[in-house]
Design a protein around this motif. Structure first.
Motif, PDB file in Angstrom:
ATOM      1  N   TYR A  25       1.194  -1.545   0.066  1.00  0.00           N
ATOM      2  CA  TYR A  25      -0.286  -0.163   0.068  1.00  0.00           C
ATOM      3  C   TYR A  25       0.896   1.369   0.088  1.00  0.00           C
ATOM      4  O   TYR A  25       0.350   2.399   0.150  1.00  0.00           O
ATOM      5  CB  TYR A  25      -0.435   0.143   1.469  1.00  0.00           C
ATOM      6  N   GLY A  66      10.013   5.277   4.623  1.00  0.00           N
ATOM      7  CA  GLY A  66      11.578   4.996   5.292  1.00  0.00           C
ATOM      8  C   GLY A  66      11.353   3.293   6.290  1.00  0.00           C
ATOM      9  O   GLY A  66      10.138   3.028   7.182  1.00  0.00           O
ATOM     10  N   ARG A 136       4.009  -6.549   4.661  1.00  0.00           N
ATOM     11  CA  ARG A 136       4.794  -6.082   5.902  1.00  0.00           C
ATOM     12  C   ARG A 136       5.470  -7.890   6.385  1.00  0.00           C
ATOM     13  O   ARG A 136       5.762  -8.863   5.673  1.00  0.00           O
ATOM     14  CB  ARG A 136       4.004  -6.647   7.210  1.00  0.00           C
TER      15      ARG A 136
HETATM   16  S1  SF4 Z   1       7.773  -0.511   6.000  1.00  0.00           S
HETATM   17 FE1  SF4 Z   1       8.669   1.227   4.225  1.00  0.00          FE
HETATM   18  S2  SF4 Z   1       7.328  -0.220   2.432  1.00  0.00           S
HETATM   19 FE2  SF4 Z   1       6.388  -0.268   4.170  1.00  0.00          FE
HETATM   20  S3  SF4 Z   1       5.142   1.451   4.881  1.00  0.00           S
HETATM   21 FE3  SF4 Z   1       6.585   1.438   6.067  1.00  0.00          FE
HETATM   22  S4  SF4 Z   1       8.207   3.114   4.338  1.00  0.00           S
HETATM   23 FE4  SF4 Z   1       6.273   1.751   3.041  1.00  0.00          FE
END
Ligand code: SF4
Length: 389
Positions: A25, A66, A136
């Protein structure tokens, strides 16, 4: 006062543009890391800090992404040392975003010892199938383990991010996640409805008809969240944000609210460093290039990697500030708004305020204007009325 002060800027955001895997997403700028590029990024970030350090005295710091917790111990040590050398330590609130898959006791202890005192953990769901569905990289087990590790390392201010209206999420699953998340006993909770941003796999699946949106269920989930968070001892202080309040009465904003975000919503200045980060300093908005290699090249040549600059007219800026601030349950105290923008909300937007009040979306009180519970549910539409070109 915001926008007119010559005091150093009191808020610092750092974007860490790396994620182990892209979530389905997500439209934030991030990429999967290679060791070499991460080292180059850290060196460039330190250069960028040097370029703005004279105009910074951070009261709040926020490392977001990030996945900032992807940086290894050595890279964090470099950043902490540089911040010490540049006199950027000592913030009253310093948050680092963590993914439950990348929290270790060593790293948590290093961050805590370096001055980080708040962790924001991206949990999103405690249902394994939905975690997979969202792409995830962590399991539900990792959430419980990481939370315990953070407590062990001495963090007593932790936020948990959750998502609702995920395709395939029933009300029952949402209730289970809320119950288990609240049982962790964090100090802060952020709950966001899934949004479908173009250029994300989830958006493509929606366009391809792989699932349908259920707006009634999303509204019911939002209401469920309000009830559960209140029962769990949290106070809502923004559309999607809830915090505990530990001491004192008569305050509108709970003491475990994220001070860094409160500064955004109040229209305060902040420096944003790193690829794709936005800064807002004394009325001027700049945006860095969202390309890590190009960002590094610019910094290696001694200049910030700024892609665009914009200076809003004062009334337009005040309108934006009004719109942001109305996301908060506290709304806008008239005096504080005037102090921040130079404009009187009651004189510039009387028709808009009256209209929102008459449709039940807002309340005009003696000393402030705020959205009602219903107004907060439609805050974007309500806030739009204050925007001026
Ligand atoms: S972990 Fe990285 S890819 Fe997943 S929502 Fe957060 S910023 Fe976006």
């Amino acid at each position: 006062m915001t926008g007119r002060s010559t005091q150093p800027v009191a808020s610092l955001y750092v974007h860490v543009p790396f994620c182990a895997h892209k979530c389905e997403y997500c439209a934030f700028y991030s990429e999967t890391p290679s060791g070499e590029l991460v080292n180059r990024y850290v060196a460039s970030l330190i250069r960028e800090m040097q370029l703005v350090a004279n105009d910074l005295n951070p009261r709040t710091v926020f490392f977001g992404g990030g996945t900032p917790s992807l940086l290894n111990l050595r890279q964090w040590e470099q950043i902490l040392k540089a911040m010490e050398r540049l006199d950027l330590l000592g913030a009253a609130e310093w948050t680092v975003e963590c993914n439950p898959a990348t929290v270790s006791l060593d790293k948590a202890r290093l961050l805590r010892a370096g001055g980080v005192n708040r962790i924001s953990m991206g949990v999103q769901s405690l249902n394994e199938e939905l975690l997979d569905r969202l792409g995830r990289v962590h399991s539900r087990e990792m959430v419980f383990k990481s939370f315990a590790v953070l407590r062990q390392a001495g963090f007593d201010n932790v936020n948990i991010d959750l998502m609702f209206a995920i395709p395939g999420q029933s009300m029952e699953i949402w209730r289970e996640t809320l119950t288990e998340a609240l049982a962790l006993g964090s100090e802060h909770l952020s709950c966001y409805e899934v949004i479908y941003e173009e250029d994300t796999p989830l958006y493509a699946q929606l366009q391809a008809g792989q699932f349908n949106l259920d707006e009634d269920l999303a509204c019911a989930m939002y209401d469920e969240m309000l009830e559960s968070a209140a029962k769990g001892g949290f106070r809502q202080y923004e559309i999607a944000n809830f915090a505990r309040h530990l001491s004192g009465t008569g305050v509108e904003i709970p003491d475990r609210a994220c001070q860094h975000n409160v500064n955004y919503w109040r229209g305060g200045s902040f420096y944003g460093l790193g690829p794709g980060a936005t800064s807002y300093v004394r009325g001027a908005r700049t945006k860095n290039w969202a390309n890590t290699v190009f960002y590094c090249e610019q910094l290696e040549q001694g200049r910030r990697a700024i892609e665009s600059r914009e200076r809003l007219a004062p009334l337009a800026r005040a309108g934006e500030t009004a719109a942001f601030g109305l996301r908060m349950n506290a709304g806008w105290p008239f005096e504080e708004f005037q102090g921040a923008t130079g404009y009187d909300l009651r004189q510039e937007w009387p028709a808009e305020m009256n209209q929102l009040a008459s449709q039940g979306w807002a309340k005009i009180e003696a000393e402030r204007f705020r959205l009602t519970r219903q107004g907060l549910r439609f805050a974007d539409a309500a806030a739009e009325q204050f925007l001026r070109s």
